[in-house]
Design an enzyme around this catalytic site. Sequence first.
Site, PDB file in Angstrom:
ATOM      1  N   ASP A  93       5.802  -0.705   3.897  1.00  0.00           N
ATOM      2  CA  ASP A  93       4.512  -0.401   4.684  1.00  0.00           C
ATOM      3  C   ASP A  93       4.614  -0.797   6.131  1.00  0.00           C
ATOM      4  OD1 ASP A  93       1.861   1.419   4.739  1.00  0.00           O
ATOM      5  OD2 ASP A  93       1.246  -0.709   5.146  1.00  0.00           O
ATOM      6  N   ASP A 115       5.691  -0.072  -3.458  1.00  0.00           N
ATOM      7  CA  ASP A 115       5.161  -0.184  -2.095  1.00  0.00           C
ATOM      8  C   ASP A 115       5.015  -1.610  -1.683  1.00  0.00           C
ATOM      9  OD1 ASP A 115       3.961   0.937   0.405  1.00  0.00           O
ATOM     10  OD2 ASP A 115       3.052   2.401  -0.754  1.00  0.00           O
TER      11      ASP A 115
END
Length: 561
Positions: free
Chosen positions: A202, A101
């Site tokens: 993200d 991520d």
Amino acid sequence: MTTPAIKWWQKAVVYQIYPRSFQDSNQDGIGDLKGIENRLDYVQKLGADVIWLNPVYDSPNKDNGYDISDYEAINPEFGTMADFDDLLAAAHQRGIKIVMDLVVNHSSDQHQWFIESRSSKDNPKRDFYIWRDPVDGHEPNNWSSFFSGSAWKFDEASGQYYLHLFVEGQPDLNWENEALRDEVYQMMNRWVDKGIDGFRMDVVSMLSKPTGLPDAPLPAGNTYANPVSLTANGPHIHEYLQEMREKVLNNGDLMTVGETSGVDIDNARKYADIDGSELNMVFQFEHMGLDDNANPALGKWDNQPVSLVALKENLSKWQTEMEGQSWNSLYWDNHDQPRIVSRFGDDSPAYRVKSAKMLATLLHMMQGTPYIYQGEELGMTNAYNLGWDDFDDVEIINGREFVVNREHLVDDDTMLDYVHYKGRDNARTPMQWSAADNAAFTTATPWIKLNANYPQINVEQALADPDSVFYHYQKLIKLRHDLPLVTTGHYHLLDPEDDQVFAYQRLDDGEALLVIANFTAETVERTYDYPDNADLLLSNYQDDQGSTLRPYEAKIYYYQK
């Protein structure tokens, strides 16, 4: 015309792991990297090719790890960098790739960059973040945080506000600053050099803020305005991603997927253009917003079922309009969404298994890369046993404060119903491994309360039952791996106005798949045009009754045209 070669990530299936809730190895109540390593054989048995790890970096956990204080250190709750290296090596030994991520729209306010930025107006890192003077003694504009309240925090020492589109502890990075971008690229390259296989990015569509940071349209009666229409797909976002491609992403055979709030088809084609100049694919949210509240002030908070006709229209639009130009990501569940079987399916004991299989069948035969969120392959449900004292998610806590206590839009009981339907903590309860204490997630007190149904819904039970949701997912993954038509076939929706059954075809070079999914608890009659010798590849019932579709029945036929 030459058909582009199929990339590995186009045939891959991704398994998303939320580390806090997957497996606790040191018995402190929090999942960790060693716990994930200990469960890799399970992921391998399922058949997934890739693990997407939610953030494991050092963080004060104002937003469960999405507020990063050090991008190149592991949060001690999860272990050490040596533990990460062991996990990466163990996954690669099993043929499983690891995607990290990447959270670079914002950092934690405890990151060294922000500490320096905040220290004085003339610090070299001041412009790593977005600082503005007050306007008439108030915030620089009317933007709200996505977690309620103003998106600006006043800093007494310097007399300026800093922007935080999320919680106060997540100041937005200033991507207009070239030195900041270079720092990010260098950090990314060090992870690539370590051997990771890609990045999930993200809120990547929000990196480029609109020129001048203008006010957003203000709904009647509101103090602050949701800025997504202004902050998504900003003026320089594609320049930044092309620069990232040149400086980082071309340095390996990486998989990239961007979380792109506010994206439409035209922008998605740019983010994930088949020319490979930016990302491989994007997460879009249109189908996840179809059951939002009709009152804009309530936003996502509602508990009304989705319209099947609207769902068909939306998913089909993305299938047909992205084909040949860019690549879809396919998902129902993730760490920010409730459990799909409780949302678009039927989580009653009578139909949970059937409807979970139906939803999986429908999604996994579409064109794109499927994502399975931990527990989805078990048919895990929303956690109705969680009350106000049990929730951990800042979105739920702030949402209640705004909706109930401040704006008085609904009462507390109604809001709790909405949270049980749409709240993010539904997905964050611990993975249900067995009927043992705490579902064999931990022997300590779990960081968040378990779903009360873990004695009935768990891995041990699923693996012992050849008719379980798990084995249905396993078969769907094998079909994607073995049948090129699932990757390359054209998509064709059947009967778009049918509000009970979702049926479509995949067509390519004389071959066809017919996918039929009854979205209701009723038995219905439907006739579709396919030959008598069509092969029934997979169904969630033991027999085939032809035109009679039983509750939540799903079928995949294969035939030659």
